[in-house]
Scaffold this active site. Structure first.
Site, short mmCIF file in Angstrom:
data_model
loop_
_atom_site.label_atom_id
_atom_site.label_comp_id
_atom_site.label_asym_id
_atom_site.label_seq_id
_atom_site.Cartn_x
_atom_site.Cartn_y
_atom_site.Cartn_z
N SER A 1 0.84 -1.20 0.00
CA SER A 1 0.00 0.00 0.00
C SER A 1 0.87 1.25 0.00
CB SER A 1 -0.91 0.02 1.23
OG SER A 1 -0.17 0.30 2.40
N ASP B 1 -1.32 -2.27 13.77
CA ASP B 1 -1.66 -3.43 12.95
C ASP B 1 -1.04 -4.72 13.45
OD1 ASP B 1 -3.11 -1.80 11.23
OD2 ASP B 1 -1.41 -1.45 9.89
N THR C 1 -16.07 3.48 8.00
CA THR C 1 -15.05 3.20 9.00
C THR C 1 -14.57 1.76 8.85
OG1 THR C 1 -14.61 2.99 11.36
CG2 THR C 1 -16.87 2.70 10.65
N ARG D 1 -13.83 1.95 15.94
CA ARG D 1 -14.41 3.17 15.39
C ARG D 1 -15.93 3.05 15.29
NH1 ARG D 1 -9.83 3.73 10.68
NH2 ARG D 1 -8.27 4.84 11.91
N VAL E 1 -5.55 3.90 2.31
CA VAL E 1 -6.00 5.26 2.59
C VAL E 1 -6.46 5.97 1.32
CG1 VAL E 1 -5.29 7.54 3.42
CG2 VAL E 1 -4.56 5.49 4.64
#
Length: 305
Positions: free
Chosen positions: A13, A84, A127, A132, A152
């Site tokens: 990522s 993570d 979310t 969250r 993201v």
């Protein structure tokens, strides 16, 4: 160090690559003789975006592929966001925090630039974590929660094309990618706690690799390491009860102050704080976790999952 080449295993990522490149640059500034090579790995969690959110936090989805590169000695270190990392360390591997910590807060991103309290009823909020979701349900039960997966930039793209009215993302990731212009509001740490370890980076390596351990030790800051230790101690204890856990520790005087929240699926929520010296960070986290679980009655909270 004798070794002149270091291979860093990383997810593919944009954020993971940014983090790995950042650490590579720091290592090379420390020792210009080092040759650093990134080895991007596609993890199951990155490939399969249709898995339920609770499964997406399991070790095998985001971390196992990198750990196997370390154990097979095809890589010397792996870079992760601390939040993570699984709770239990894999035998033969360990990790250290790297450098200081970016902002640990969460960010709200909305089309009108509205703060959380100003979002209209039934607004669709994306979310990616149970924590969250539970905090959002507590603060704004009138909003519509929508599951959100992807990195993201792909999450922002889904929001830009109108799939969501608002998103909740970590400030740290947005800042590292230069995307903080999208932030509508910062969620206060007084009322909204992040995932344990959020904003901190970790380098994972083989326990027996003393050269890498000594190298990484030059970049480990006491305050960050202790705060992360305290936060993960809360997570370690409360995760056995199947609860959503938020925690944040910060320097206070000659030690730290830890804040934590545990939330059951039905919304029952308990918060607390505890302070103490740096050296007792793990004990502080464990003690606060026990206090919160006792308040909520462990058996009653656990059966909600």
């Amino acid at each position: 160090m004798r070794r002149k080449k270091i291979i860093i295993a990383t997810r593919q990522s944009p954020l993971a690559l940014w983090q790995s490149r950042f650490i590579a640059q720091q290592l090379q500034c420390f020792d210009s003789r080092l040759m650093i090579q990134l080895a991007p790995i596609a993890t199951q969690g990155d490939r399969d975006l249709h898995l339920p959110l609770d499964q997406a936090t399991q070790r095998g989805l985001f971390v196992a592929a990198l750990e196997q590169e370390l154990l097979a000695q095809r890589a010397d270190m792996a870079v992760h966001s601390v939040k993570d990392l699984p709770i239990a360390e894999l035998p033969g591997l360990t990790f250290s925090t790297f450098g200081g910590r970016e902002v640990a807060q969460e960010a709200l991103i909305s089309h009108q630039g509205s703060p959380l309290e100003a979002l209209p009823p039934q607004a669709r909020v994306g979310t990616s974590s149970r924590l969250r979701q539970q905090q959002l349900a507590y603060h704004r039960p009138d909003l519509t929660l929508k599951a959100l997966r992807g990195n993201v930039t792909s999450r922002l793209q889904q929001w830009l094309q109108g799939d969501y009215d608002a998103l909740i993302l970590a400030v740290a990731g947005l800042k590292r990618l230069g995307l903080q212009r999208y932030i509508s509001a910062y969620l206060s740490l007084d009322t909204w706690l992040p995932a344990p370890g959020q904003g901190a980076l970790a380098v994972q390596y083989r326990t027996e690799d003393h050269e890498i351990q000594a190298l990484v030790a030059h970049f480990t800051e006491l305050e960050t390491e202790a705060c992360v230790t305290a936060e993960r101690a809360v997570l370690r204890r409360c995760s056995t009860e199947g609860l959503a856990v938020g925690a944040y520790a910060h320097p206070q005087g000659a030690g730290l102050q830890l804040h934590a929240v545990v939330i059951a699926a039905h919304g029952e929520r308990y918060t607390g704080s505890l302070s103490g010296p740096w050296a007792l960070a793990g004990s502080i986290g464990g003690q606060l976790a026990e206090t919160l679980l006792a308040q909520g009655c462990i058996a009653r909270l656990a059966t909600a999952y």
